[in-house]
Design a protein around this motif. Sequence first.
Motif, PDB file in Angstrom:
ATOM      1  N   GLY A   1      20.569  -5.447 -37.999  1.00  0.00           N
ATOM      2  CA  GLY A   1      21.267  -4.303 -37.426  1.00  0.00           C
ATOM      3  C   GLY A   1      21.048  -3.002 -38.155  1.00  0.00           C
ATOM      4  N   THR A   2      20.822  -3.040 -39.478  1.00  0.00           N
ATOM      5  CA  THR A   2      20.690  -1.795 -40.224  1.00  0.00           C
ATOM      6  C   THR A   2      19.416  -1.056 -39.856  1.00  0.00           C
ATOM      7  N   GLY A   3      18.404  -1.791 -39.378  1.00  0.00           N
ATOM      8  CA  GLY A   3      17.156  -1.137 -38.990  1.00  0.00           C
ATOM      9  C   GLY A   3      17.344  -0.212 -37.804  1.00  0.00           C
ATOM     10  N   MET A   4      18.404  -0.437 -36.997  1.00  0.00           N
ATOM     11  CA  MET A   4      18.630   0.394 -35.815  1.00  0.00           C
ATOM     12  C   MET A   4      19.340   1.696 -36.166  1.00  0.00           C
ATOM     13  N   LEU A   5      19.940   1.754 -37.365  1.00  0.00           N
ATOM     14  CA  LEU A   5      20.674   2.947 -37.750  1.00  0.00           C
ATOM     15  C   LEU A   5      19.748   3.928 -38.452  1.00  0.00           C
ATOM     16  N   LYS A   6      19.593   5.104 -37.860  1.00  0.00           N
ATOM     17  CA  LYS A   6      18.643   6.078 -38.370  1.00  0.00           C
ATOM     18  C   LYS A   6      18.969   6.468 -39.809  1.00  0.00           C
ATOM     19  N   GLU A   7      20.289   6.643 -40.082  1.00  0.00           N
ATOM     20  CA  GLU A   7      20.672   7.092 -41.421  1.00  0.00           C
ATOM     21  C   GLU A   7      20.334   6.045 -42.480  1.00  0.00           C
ATOM     22  N   LEU A   8      20.430   4.755 -42.127  1.00  0.00           N
ATOM     23  CA  LEU A   8      20.073   3.707 -43.074  1.00  0.00           C
ATOM     24  C   LEU A   8      18.568   3.527 -43.163  1.00  0.00           C
ATOM     25  N   ARG A   9      17.865   3.713 -42.028  1.00  0.00           N
ATOM     26  CA  ARG A   9      16.417   3.556 -42.029  1.00  0.00           C
ATOM     27  C   ARG A   9      15.777   4.569 -42.963  1.00  0.00           C
ATOM     28  N   ASN A  10      16.353   5.796 -43.007  1.00  0.00           N
ATOM     29  CA  ASN A  10      15.797   6.857 -43.850  1.00  0.00           C
ATOM     30  C   ASN A  10      16.490   6.946 -45.194  1.00  0.00           C
ATOM     31  N   MET A  11      17.330   5.969 -45.483  1.00  0.00           N
ATOM     32  CA  MET A  11      18.111   6.022 -46.717  1.00  0.00           C
ATOM     33  C   MET A  11      17.235   5.782 -47.938  1.00  0.00           C
ATOM     34  N   HIS A  12      17.493   6.547 -48.997  1.00  0.00           N
ATOM     35  CA  HIS A  12      16.809   6.323 -50.271  1.00  0.00           C
ATOM     36  C   HIS A  12      17.845   6.352 -51.376  1.00  0.00           C
ATOM     37  N   VAL A  13      18.011   5.252 -52.071  1.00  0.00           N
ATOM     38  CA  VAL A  13      18.974   5.146 -53.162  1.00  0.00           C
ATOM     39  C   VAL A  13      18.251   5.417 -54.471  1.00  0.00           C
ATOM     40  N   ASP A  14      18.717   6.427 -55.211  1.00  0.00           N
ATOM     41  CA  ASP A  14      18.085   6.798 -56.470  1.00  0.00           C
ATOM     42  C   ASP A  14      18.549   5.833 -57.562  1.00  0.00           C
ATOM     43  N   MET A  15      17.617   4.998 -58.040  1.00  0.00           N
ATOM     44  CA  MET A  15      17.959   4.020 -59.068  1.00  0.00           C
ATOM     45  C   MET A  15      18.303   4.692 -60.401  1.00  0.00           C
ATOM     46  N   LYS A  16      17.935   5.971 -60.545  1.00  0.00           N
ATOM     47  CA  LYS A  16      18.254   6.692 -61.786  1.00  0.00           C
ATOM     48  C   LYS A  16      19.758   6.801 -61.989  1.00  0.00           C
ATOM     49  N   GLU A  17      20.500   6.828 -60.885  1.00  0.00           N
ATOM     50  CA  GLU A  17      21.958   6.913 -61.000  1.00  0.00           C
ATOM     51  C   GLU A  17      22.528   5.682 -61.702  1.00  0.00           C
ATOM     52  N   LEU A  18      21.930   4.513 -61.433  1.00  0.00           N
ATOM     53  CA  LEU A  18      22.375   3.300 -62.111  1.00  0.00           C
ATOM     54  C   LEU A  18      22.025   3.358 -63.587  1.00  0.00           C
ATOM     55  N   ILE A  19      20.855   3.922 -63.899  1.00  0.00           N
ATOM     56  CA  ILE A  19      20.437   4.060 -65.304  1.00  0.00           C
ATOM     57  C   ILE A  19      21.373   5.017 -66.037  1.00  0.00           C
ATOM     58  N   HIS A  20      21.734   6.140 -65.376  1.00  0.00           N
ATOM     59  CA  HIS A  20      22.663   7.101 -65.992  1.00  0.00           C
ATOM     60  C   HIS A  20      24.024   6.460 -66.241  1.00  0.00           C
ATOM     61  N   ALA A  21      24.495   5.665 -65.271  1.00  0.00           N
ATOM     62  CA  ALA A  21      25.794   5.005 -65.433  1.00  0.00           C
ATOM     63  C   ALA A  21      25.776   4.055 -66.621  1.00  0.00           C
ATOM     64  N   GLU A  22      24.671   3.316 -66.779  1.00  0.00           N
ATOM     65  CA  GLU A  22      24.561   2.397 -67.913  1.00  0.00           C
ATOM     66  C   GLU A  22      24.524   3.162 -69.231  1.00  0.00           C
ATOM     67  N   ALA A  23      23.811   4.308 -69.250  1.00  0.00           N
ATOM     68  CA  ALA A  23      23.745   5.129 -70.472  1.00  0.00           C
ATOM     69  C   ALA A  23      25.123   5.650 -70.854  1.00  0.00           C
ATOM     70  N   ILE A  24      25.911   6.027 -69.843  1.00  0.00           N
ATOM     71  CA  ILE A  24      27.269   6.515 -70.104  1.00  0.00           C
ATOM     72  C   ILE A  24      28.123   5.416 -70.734  1.00  0.00           C
ATOM     73  N   ILE A  25      28.060   4.217 -70.175  1.00  0.00           N
ATOM     74  CA  ILE A  25      28.856   3.106 -70.724  1.00  0.00           C
ATOM     75  C   ILE A  25      28.374   2.748 -72.127  1.00  0.00           C
ATOM     76  N   ASN A  26      27.075   2.804 -72.368  1.00  0.00           N
ATOM     77  CA  ASN A  26      26.537   2.508 -73.707  1.00  0.00           C
ATOM     78  C   ASN A  26      26.974   3.529 -74.748  1.00  0.00           C
ATOM     79  N   SER A  27      27.298   4.758 -74.299  1.00  0.00           N
ATOM     80  CA  SER A  27      27.721   5.809 -75.231  1.00  0.00           C
ATOM     81  C   SER A  27      29.187   5.681 -75.640  1.00  0.00           C
ATOM     82  N   MET A  28      29.885   4.764 -75.009  1.00  0.00           N
ATOM     83  CA  MET A  28      31.296   4.542 -75.349  1.00  0.00           C
ATOM     84  C   MET A  28      31.406   3.605 -76.547  1.00  0.00           C
TER      85      MET A  28
END
Length: 451
Positions: free
Chosen positions: A354-381
Amino acid sequence: MFENLTARFEKVFRFLKGQGKLTEANIKEALREVRLALLEADVNYRVVKDFVSRIQERAVGQEVMSSLTPGQQVIKIVHEELIKLLGEKAEPLSLKGPSPVTVLLVGLQGSGKTTTAAKLALKLKKDGRHPCLVPADVYRPAAIEQLRVLAGQVGVPCYEPGQGESPESIVKAALNYAGSQRCDTLIVDTAGRLHIDRDLMEELRRLKQILSPEEILLVVDAMTGQDAVNVAEAFHKELSITGVILTKLDGDARGGAALSVRAVTGCPIKFVGVGEKLDALEIFHPDRMSSRILGMGDILSAIEKAQEAIDQEEAERLFKKLQEDSFTLEDFRDQLRQLRRLGSLDQILKLLPGTGMLKELRNMHVDMKELIHAEAIINSMTKEERRKPEIINASRKRRIARGSGTSVQEVNRVLRSFEQMRKMMRQMVGTGRSSGTKAAKKKKRRAFFPF
């Protein structure tokens, strides 16, 4: 790769579903769109002609005309015929010969043979085999060094030829080397050319005679379109290839090669390369690929990816912590790491129905850098802050932001995400309430960790 083709098929299926009653006329109209979609995808003309003829023959038959849902019946027929076109079932490697079993990789220059050799070695290693890589391409600059480096990255031995050795002498020596290293599989990376020539084929025939390989796999760049079919036909005629590996299936080409090679050569597609990483090699499943192309998703592949990325013991440990209401930022960080191991999240989403039919999901791009930044923030604690996030005040947030190279706003966003996740998990697990019988607890744990 198949986004445009999928969109065209979805348009045809919407038309069919909207017809209260199907006639030969509107079936022909729909199949005309199917024909155009396949030709635009660069599928071989002969393949398209036979494919559409088979669908038409079945679609105007009694099984469709007498159906309560004729549109869905036609979709079912297209799905089944597409599976037949792609090969019906997955074809595993034949590795039952005397050790070491030899796999010979052939193809044109630039098709990705060297990287594919390393990917295949990693896959076989995960399956419990002991592969050895052999560089038999003595013509391309740095080809031998490239394979040696890749072998180191996947953790398998690689035969290192001497200066000026011929491909024939390399493979002969590699057979002895594999025995000394206790390797049971020899993966030979051969030379390619920009165009198929007589010298290349003669050399490959000599290597085939020396090695008597169990598998001769043609590595084809899926982005070469129609030319991939011509290449496959030529190699099959000269060497009797046993299978095909399609590379760059994650690219933006039209995908005609994937739909044509099997039908034209009769050789099964055994693997597909779906990314640049060394673990981005998948077994080719015709039924799953058909579902992807038709916009039906591919749940089984999504589950397999999750099983590879998610540690079952870690999941059980996390479930116990949630029951005890002791989920911390350290656990949140572990979940982010497992999420990153899943790979591209937008590719995972496309595997879901079903997700292939949704234009917004078909063109979706999740930036994996955000996950890296989140991990860096937790590591700084500090350890105390990770276990008791409620003590993190404004001054601590500024220190954490400086230490992680981020902003206070990003620190706040990570803390909010953690709280939202913890709240959601409490609701799913039922923290603080009786969980009922042992069977009920087991059922709830499976619901939370289905993999």
